[in-house]
Design a protein around this motif. Structure first.
Motif, PDB file in Angstrom:
ATOM      1  N   MET A 147       0.844  -1.195   0.000  1.00 25.98           N
ATOM      2  CA  MET A 147       0.000   0.000   0.000  1.00 25.98           C
ATOM      3  C   MET A 147       0.887   1.255   0.000  1.00 25.98           C
ATOM      4  O   MET A 147       2.089   1.171  -0.102  1.00 25.98           O
ATOM      5  CB  MET A 147      -0.932  -0.022   1.210  1.00 25.98           C
ATOM      6  CG  MET A 147      -1.870  -1.225   1.228  1.00 25.98           C
ATOM      7  SD  MET A 147      -3.164  -1.101   2.492  1.00 25.98           S
ATOM      8  CE  MET A 147      -2.247  -1.463   3.978  1.00 25.98           C
ATOM      9  N   GLY A 148       0.249   2.411   0.175  1.00 27.95           N
ATOM     10  CA  GLY A 148       1.017   3.655   0.281  1.00 27.95           C
ATOM     11  C   GLY A 148       0.905   4.533  -0.951  1.00 27.95           C
ATOM     12  O   GLY A 148       1.382   4.171  -2.025  1.00 27.95           O
ATOM     13  N   HIS A 149       0.215   5.687  -0.796  1.00 21.51           N
ATOM     14  CA  HIS A 149       0.047   6.586  -1.943  1.00 21.51           C
ATOM     15  C   HIS A 149       0.309   8.042  -1.570  1.00 21.51           C
ATOM     16  O   HIS A 149       0.009   8.939  -2.335  1.00 21.51           O
ATOM     17  CB  HIS A 149      -1.362   6.430  -2.518  1.00 21.51           C
ATOM     18  CG  HIS A 149      -2.443   6.707  -1.511  1.00 21.51           C
ATOM     19  ND1 HIS A 149      -3.007   5.711  -0.751  1.00 21.51           N
ATOM     20  CD2 HIS A 149      -3.031   7.849  -1.112  1.00 21.51           C
ATOM     21  CE1 HIS A 149      -3.906   6.239   0.055  1.00 21.51           C
ATOM     22  NE2 HIS A 149      -3.935   7.538  -0.135  1.00 21.51           N
ATOM     23  N   GLU A 150       0.855   8.284  -0.361  1.00 25.30           N
ATOM     24  CA  GLU A 150       1.116   9.666   0.068  1.00 25.30           C
ATOM     25  C   GLU A 150       2.605   9.776   0.329  1.00 25.30           C
ATOM     26  O   GLU A 150       3.047   9.704   1.461  1.00 25.30           O
ATOM     27  CB  GLU A 150       0.348   9.951   1.357  1.00 25.30           C
ATOM     28  CG  GLU A 150      -1.145   9.674   1.258  1.00 25.30           C
ATOM     29  CD  GLU A 150      -1.858   9.898   2.578  1.00 25.30           C
ATOM     30  OE1 GLU A 150      -1.212  10.019   3.630  1.00 25.30           O
ATOM     31  OE2 GLU A 150      -3.102   9.972   2.550  1.00 25.30           O
ATOM     32  N   ALA A 151       3.374   9.961  -0.740  1.00 29.59           N
ATOM     33  CA  ALA A 151       4.813   9.763  -0.581  1.00 29.59           C
ATOM     34  C   ALA A 151       5.656  10.872  -1.189  1.00 29.59           C
ATOM     35  O   ALA A 151       5.190  11.661  -2.012  1.00 29.59           O
ATOM     36  CB  ALA A 151       5.201   8.429  -1.198  1.00 29.59           C
ATOM     37  N   ALA A 152       6.904  10.883  -0.759  1.00 23.89           N
ATOM     38  CA  ALA A 152       7.896  11.800  -1.313  1.00 23.89           C
ATOM     39  C   ALA A 152       9.250  11.120  -1.224  1.00 23.89           C
ATOM     40  O   ALA A 152       9.453  10.226  -0.391  1.00 23.89           O
ATOM     41  CB  ALA A 152       7.911  13.111  -0.532  1.00 23.89           C
ATOM     42  N   GLY A 153      10.155  11.544  -2.076  1.00 25.65           N
ATOM     43  CA  GLY A 153      11.467  10.915  -2.060  1.00 25.65           C
ATOM     44  C   GLY A 153      12.417  11.560  -3.048  1.00 25.65           C
ATOM     45  O   GLY A 153      12.224  12.713  -3.449  1.00 25.65           O
TER      46      GLY A 153
END
Ligand SMILES: [Zn+2]
Ligand SMILES: [Zn+2]
Length: 347
Positions: free
Chosen positions: A61-67
């Motif tokens: 899962m996981g859709h609120e990301a930065a990198g």
């Protein structure tokens, strides 16, 4: 040859495991992002327990990301390795009728990062690396940290919803539900010109947070009838702008009851697949019901708002933890531990 990376895998409902998975391979139009922060969304928690049916295991899962960009596809010319970025949660096709009109949230082939509703499976950003199309990637200014950037997706949802409401300067807005999106909607409504913003929630801690973030009035339905209180605040009229940020039968009813004649109710929350509609009330008072889904094109404006402190996200970050602690944090969020807002995982 692809190598392995760490990822938090939903192996079955209620079971998350830190495991090794093959690194994603970026296609020609993709960039490979080393994930530095990824927020746990309420929808991930509802996916974790299987209640929405939109996170069919096995799934990252996981859709609120930065990198950080660590590799670019052969057709990508305008991003470099090492740049700090965030990306939209919606992966639009870029070719359909709606994409051509700029309504990427309505794309016919829309996929959502970290979601698997049955028709597709798109692994998300609770992993060391994620590959995303260049067209959904946005550069981050130095002023925005990775953790703050992980909230850009949620801010965009709130800004999009407020943008769909015709707001007159000085208008009264009511925000029903003071969770993550509600607290961001409070701030967006103030920015949009609403002089009075009324936050409604049954949790006193959240109402206090709403006040800190700009709500002029707070209402607890356990103590007062919100529609009566809103009428009292508005000379008997009701609010011109209402944002429903929860999506249950009772809160939708409250939202409609708080609206003035001719007012708009933006429906953002959608916990319940169906709710009963007070039809005659909506028709005879000419209420406009406006659905609002995700965001379309708000990212640049939101990045600007955050970098200038016009919208504040720091008070909404409850914890930042390593990816390995993800299973424990999901448990705590699932058990609705009081006082928890956004939890951010660092792969
Ligand atoms: Zn989300
Ligand atoms: Zn499309």
């Amino acid at each position: 040859m692809s190598e392995d990376m760490n990822a938090l895998l939903l192996t079955e409902y209620m079971r998350l495991e830190l495991t090794e998975m093959p690194e994603p391979l970026p296609g020609p139009d993709d960039v490979l992002v080393k994930v530095r922060a990824c927020g746990i969304c309420g929808s991930d928690v509802h996916g974790f327990d299987g209640s929405t049916g939109r996170r069919i295991p096995p799934l990252v899962m996981g859709h609120e990301a930065a990198g950080e960009v660590v590799q670019i596809g052969s057709a990508v010319a305008d991003l470099r390795v090492g740049e700090r970025v965030t990306f939209d949660s919606t992966i639009s096709c870029g070719r359909c009728f709606f994409c051509a009109a700029g309504e990427v949230n309505l794309c016919d082939d829309r996929q959502v990062m970290g979601v698997s509703p049955g028709s597709y499976r798109r692994h998300g950003a609770f992993a060391e690396l994620v590959a995303v199309p260049r067209r959904i990637v946005y550069r981050l200014p130095e002023a925005i940290g990775f953790e703050q950037a992980a909230l850009i997706e949620a801010v965009s949802v709130a800004v999009h919803a407020v943008g769909l409401i015709p707001v007159r300067l000085g208008e009264t807005a009511v925000v029903v539900g003071s969770g993550m999106i509600g607290l961001l909607a409070v701030q967006a409504a103030r920015l949009a010109g609403c002089a009075r913003v009324v936050a409604v929630d049954i949790d006193e801690g959240r109402l206090e947070l709403a006040r800190q973030l700009g709500a002029t009035d707070v209402l607890n339905p356990r103590a007062v009838e919100p529609a009566d209180a809103v009428r009292e605040l508005t000379g008997g009229r009701g609010a011109g702008a209402v944002l429903e940020c929860l999506g249950a039968a009772a809160t939708v009813r409250t939202a409609i009851a708080c609206a003035r004649k001719g007012g708009t109710v933006a429906l953002v929350g959608n916990l319940a697949p169906a709710v009963e509609l007070p039809l005659q009330d909506v028709v005879t008072r000419q209420i406009r019901l406006q659905g609002s889904c995700a965001s379309s094109g708000e990212y640049p404006a939101v990045i600007d708002l955050l970098s200038r402190g016009a919208i504040r996200v720091d008070p909404l970050i409850s914890a930042v933890a390593p990816l390995a602690e993800g299973p424990a944090w999901f448990e705590r969020l699932y058990r609705r531990e009081p006082g928890l807002m956004k939890v951010i995982l660092r792969p």
